[in-house]
Scaffold this motif. Structure first.
Motif, PDB file in Angstrom:
ATOM      1  N   GLN A   1      78.744 121.167  58.611  1.00 29.91           N
ATOM      2  CA  GLN A   1      77.947 120.439  57.639  1.00 29.91           C
ATOM      3  C   GLN A   1      77.524 119.129  58.277  1.00 29.91           C
ATOM      4  O   GLN A   1      78.243 118.581  59.111  1.00 29.91           O
ATOM      5  CB  GLN A   1      78.753 120.184  56.361  1.00 29.91           C
ATOM      6  CG  GLN A   1      79.102 121.458  55.610  1.00 29.91           C
ATOM      7  CD  GLN A   1      79.889 121.167  54.349  1.00 29.91           C
ATOM      8  OE1 GLN A   1      80.705 120.259  54.316  1.00 29.91           O
ATOM      9  NE2 GLN A   1      79.637 121.940  53.306  1.00 29.91           N
ATOM     10  N   TYR A   2      76.343 118.630  57.885  1.00 30.52           N
ATOM     11  CA  TYR A   2      75.773 117.498  58.595  1.00 30.52           C
ATOM     12  C   TYR A   2      75.585 116.289  57.685  1.00 30.52           C
ATOM     13  O   TYR A   2      75.332 116.417  56.484  1.00 30.52           O
ATOM     14  CB  TYR A   2      74.431 117.895  59.216  1.00 30.52           C
ATOM     15  CG  TYR A   2      74.565 118.999  60.240  1.00 30.52           C
ATOM     16  CD1 TYR A   2      74.941 118.717  61.546  1.00 30.52           C
ATOM     17  CD2 TYR A   2      74.335 120.328  59.887  1.00 30.52           C
ATOM     18  CE1 TYR A   2      75.073 119.725  62.487  1.00 30.52           C
ATOM     19  CE2 TYR A   2      74.470 121.351  60.821  1.00 30.52           C
ATOM     20  CZ  TYR A   2      74.838 121.035  62.126  1.00 30.52           C
ATOM     21  OH  TYR A   2      74.985 122.041  63.046  1.00 30.52           O
ATOM     22  N   GLU A   3      75.718 115.114  58.306  1.00 36.50           N
ATOM     23  CA  GLU A   3      75.456 113.866  57.604  1.00 36.50           C
ATOM     24  C   GLU A   3      73.953 113.741  57.342  1.00 36.50           C
ATOM     25  O   GLU A   3      73.137 114.283  58.093  1.00 36.50           O
ATOM     26  CB  GLU A   3      75.909 112.677  58.463  1.00 36.50           C
ATOM     27  CG  GLU A   3      77.383 112.668  58.827  1.00 36.50           C
ATOM     28  CD  GLU A   3      78.250 112.158  57.688  1.00 36.50           C
ATOM     29  OE1 GLU A   3      77.674 111.775  56.645  1.00 36.50           O
ATOM     30  OE2 GLU A   3      79.471 112.129  57.853  1.00 36.50           O
ATOM     31  N   PRO A   4      73.572 113.013  56.285  1.00 36.84           N
ATOM     32  CA  PRO A   4      72.141 112.741  56.083  1.00 36.84           C
ATOM     33  C   PRO A   4      71.600 111.946  57.275  1.00 36.84           C
ATOM     34  O   PRO A   4      72.332 111.158  57.879  1.00 36.84           O
ATOM     35  CB  PRO A   4      72.119 111.892  54.802  1.00 36.84           C
ATOM     36  CG  PRO A   4      73.438 112.113  54.155  1.00 36.84           C
ATOM     37  CD  PRO A   4      74.406 112.396  55.244  1.00 36.84           C
ATOM     38  N   PRO A   5      70.332 112.135  57.641  1.00 34.46           N
ATOM     39  CA  PRO A   5      69.757 111.370  58.747  1.00 34.46           C
ATOM     40  C   PRO A   5      69.846 109.865  58.482  1.00 34.46           C
ATOM     41  O   PRO A   5      69.677 109.410  57.350  1.00 34.46           O
ATOM     42  CB  PRO A   5      68.294 111.824  58.786  1.00 34.46           C
ATOM     43  CG  PRO A   5      68.286 113.141  58.098  1.00 34.46           C
ATOM     44  CD  PRO A   5      69.349 113.075  57.056  1.00 34.46           C
ATOM     45  N   ARG A   6      70.133 109.098  59.539  1.00 31.17           N
ATOM     46  CA  ARG A   6      70.200 107.640  59.438  1.00 31.17           C
ATOM     47  C   ARG A   6      69.371 107.026  60.562  1.00 31.17           C
ATOM     48  O   ARG A   6      69.437 107.485  61.714  1.00 31.17           O
ATOM     49  CB  ARG A   6      71.643 107.137  59.544  1.00 31.17           C
ATOM     50  CG  ARG A   6      72.558 107.567  58.428  1.00 31.17           C
ATOM     51  CD  ARG A   6      73.982 107.111  58.720  1.00 31.17           C
ATOM     52  NE  ARG A   6      74.092 105.655  58.731  1.00 31.17           N
ATOM     53  CZ  ARG A   6      75.075 104.996  59.343  1.00 31.17           C
ATOM     54  NH1 ARG A   6      76.001 105.643  60.014  1.00 31.17           N
ATOM     55  NH2 ARG A   6      75.116 103.672  59.297  1.00 31.17           N
ATOM     56  N   TYR A   7      68.624 105.991  60.230  1.00 31.05           N
ATOM     57  CA  TYR A   7      67.793 105.298  61.206  1.00 31.05           C
ATOM     58  C   TYR A   7      68.099 103.806  61.112  1.00 31.05           C
ATOM     59  O   TYR A   7      67.924 103.206  60.056  1.00 31.05           O
ATOM     60  CB  TYR A   7      66.314 105.555  60.928  1.00 31.05           C
ATOM     61  CG  TYR A   7      65.952 107.023  60.891  1.00 31.05           C
ATOM     62  CD1 TYR A   7      65.679 107.709  62.066  1.00 31.05           C
ATOM     63  CD2 TYR A   7      65.925 107.718  59.677  1.00 31.05           C
ATOM     64  CE1 TYR A   7      65.360 109.058  62.040  1.00 31.05           C
ATOM     65  CE2 TYR A   7      65.609 109.068  59.642  1.00 31.05           C
ATOM     66  CZ  TYR A   7      65.329 109.736  60.822  1.00 31.05           C
ATOM     67  OH  TYR A   7      65.028 111.072  60.798  1.00 31.05           O
ATOM     68  N   MET A   8      68.549 103.222  62.211  1.00 32.10           N
ATOM     69  CA  MET A   8      68.913 101.807  62.178  1.00 32.10           C
ATOM     70  C   MET A   8      67.701 100.926  61.889  1.00 32.10           C
ATOM     71  O   MET A   8      66.616 101.153  62.421  1.00 32.10           O
ATOM     72  CB  MET A   8      69.556 101.381  63.492  1.00 32.10           C
ATOM     73  CG  MET A   8      70.066  99.945  63.470  1.00 32.10           C
ATOM     74  SD  MET A   8      70.859  99.420  65.006  1.00 32.10           S
ATOM     75  CE  MET A   8      72.394 100.325  64.909  1.00 32.10           C
ATOM     76  N   THR A   9      67.901  99.938  61.056  1.00 30.09           N
ATOM     77  CA  THR A   9      66.855  98.988  60.717  1.00 30.09           C
ATOM     78  C   THR A   9      66.988  97.724  61.569  1.00 30.09           C
ATOM     79  O   THR A   9      68.033  97.474  62.189  1.00 30.09           O
ATOM     80  CB  THR A   9      66.950  98.580  59.237  1.00 30.09           C
ATOM     81  OG1 THR A   9      68.215  97.918  59.027  1.00 30.09           O
ATOM     82  CG2 THR A   9      66.835  99.798  58.321  1.00 30.09           C
ATOM     83  N   VAL A  10      65.943  96.935  61.572  1.00 32.63           N
ATOM     84  CA  VAL A  10      65.981  95.634  62.236  1.00 32.63           C
ATOM     85  C   VAL A  10      67.116  94.787  61.669  1.00 32.63           C
ATOM     86  O   VAL A  10      67.846  94.118  62.413  1.00 32.63           O
ATOM     87  CB  VAL A  10      64.626  94.909  62.062  1.00 32.63           C
ATOM     88  CG1 VAL A  10      64.738  93.434  62.439  1.00 32.63           C
ATOM     89  CG2 VAL A  10      63.551  95.586  62.913  1.00 32.63           C
ATOM     90  N   ASN A  11      67.311  94.838  60.348  1.00 27.62           N
ATOM     91  CA  ASN A  11      68.354  94.046  59.695  1.00 27.62           C
ATOM     92  C   ASN A  11      69.739  94.390  60.241  1.00 27.62           C
ATOM     93  O   ASN A  11      70.524  93.513  60.596  1.00 27.62           O
ATOM     94  CB  ASN A  11      68.365  94.299  58.186  1.00 27.62           C
ATOM     95  CG  ASN A  11      66.980  94.371  57.596  1.00 27.62           C
ATOM     96  OD1 ASN A  11      66.282  95.351  57.788  1.00 27.62           O
ATOM     97  ND2 ASN A  11      66.577  93.344  56.887  1.00 27.62           N
TER      98      ASN A  11
END
Length: 239
Positions: free
Chosen positions: A149-159
């Motif tokens: 099972q996979y984690e939801p996609p995450r994209y690092m923000t500038v913050n």
């Protein structure tokens, strides 16, 4: 023949004519699973009428192809490495690029700090590529085995990137950068709604740059022309 095709930075329409011709000639298409566009495979299928599969790293594919005697052709496209030039910081004033991974409770790597330190000592700008977490198995599924099972996609923000950078500075304490260090934040480079914002780390840490993908430049010593151009993207100025 193995084609390595750059897709560009915006959407599926950014592929070059040469790249599209290579796609049409191909029997199978493989997509980099870390690619943001990889999550829009349905758009690629509709546009190119072929099944899109997930692929591994490009270098590994090239090495294996060459060992098997398969010809490899690279079809280039725009990349973040040169598109950051849109803010007019001169590309030959950049030092080594660094990657900024997501921190966890038990893993907080800071090897990028020394590279930023070296760039800053030379007066060079630093491009920070921000983490992308796609198709990452959950800890629970790894522990129990069986179907992943996979984690939801995450994209690092500038913050988040700035928050982590400041945490590392506080821990290392070499005064490489601070809340007052000038930076440029980018979001969705190459898209119609791209966002570019210059300001101090403290200022940019509080700004919502919107949807991914994001990247960050830590500004080094600037030429007057660079400073003039950055004013167009200054925090508090509409752009």
């Amino acid at each position: 023949m193995l084609y390595i095709i750059g897709l560009g930075l915006g959407d599926e329409s950014d592929i070059t004519m040469r790249g599209l011709e290579a796609v049409k000639k191909s029997q199978k298409i493989y997509m980099d699973r870390k690619s943001f566009m990889g999550n829009q495979s349905h758009l690629l299928i509709e546009r190119w009428l072929k099944k899109v599969r997930r692929a591994t790293t490009h270098s590994d594919l090239v090495v294996r192809a060459k060992k098997l005697g398969v010809n490899v052709e690279v079809v280039h496209n725009a990349s973040v490495m040169n598109d950051v030039g849109i803010c007019r910081l001169q590309l030959y004033h950049y030092g080594e690029t660094v990657s900024t991974p997501f921190f966890t409770e038990t893993w907080r790597p800071d090897s990028f700090y020394e590279k930023i330190k070296k760039n800053r000592a030379l007066g060079l700008h630093t491009l920070c590529l921000l983490d992308i977490r796609v198709k990452e198995p959950t800890f629970e599924s790894l522990c129990r085995g069986g179907k992943k099972q996979y984690e939801p996609p995450r994209y690092m923000t500038v913050n988040t990137a700035i928050e982590q950078l400041l945490e590392v500075e506080q821990k290392r304490g070499d005064s490489v950068y601070s809340e007052e260090t000038e930076c440029v934040g980018f979001a969705r480079l190459g898209a119609e709604d791209q966002k570019i914002l210059s300001g101090t780390m403290k200022q940019l840490e509080s700004v919502d740059c919107g949807a991914p993908l994001h990247c960050l430049v830590i500004v080094g010593k600037t030429h007057p022309v660079e400073e003039e151009m950055l004013e167009f993207y200054k925090y508090g100025t509409a752009n």
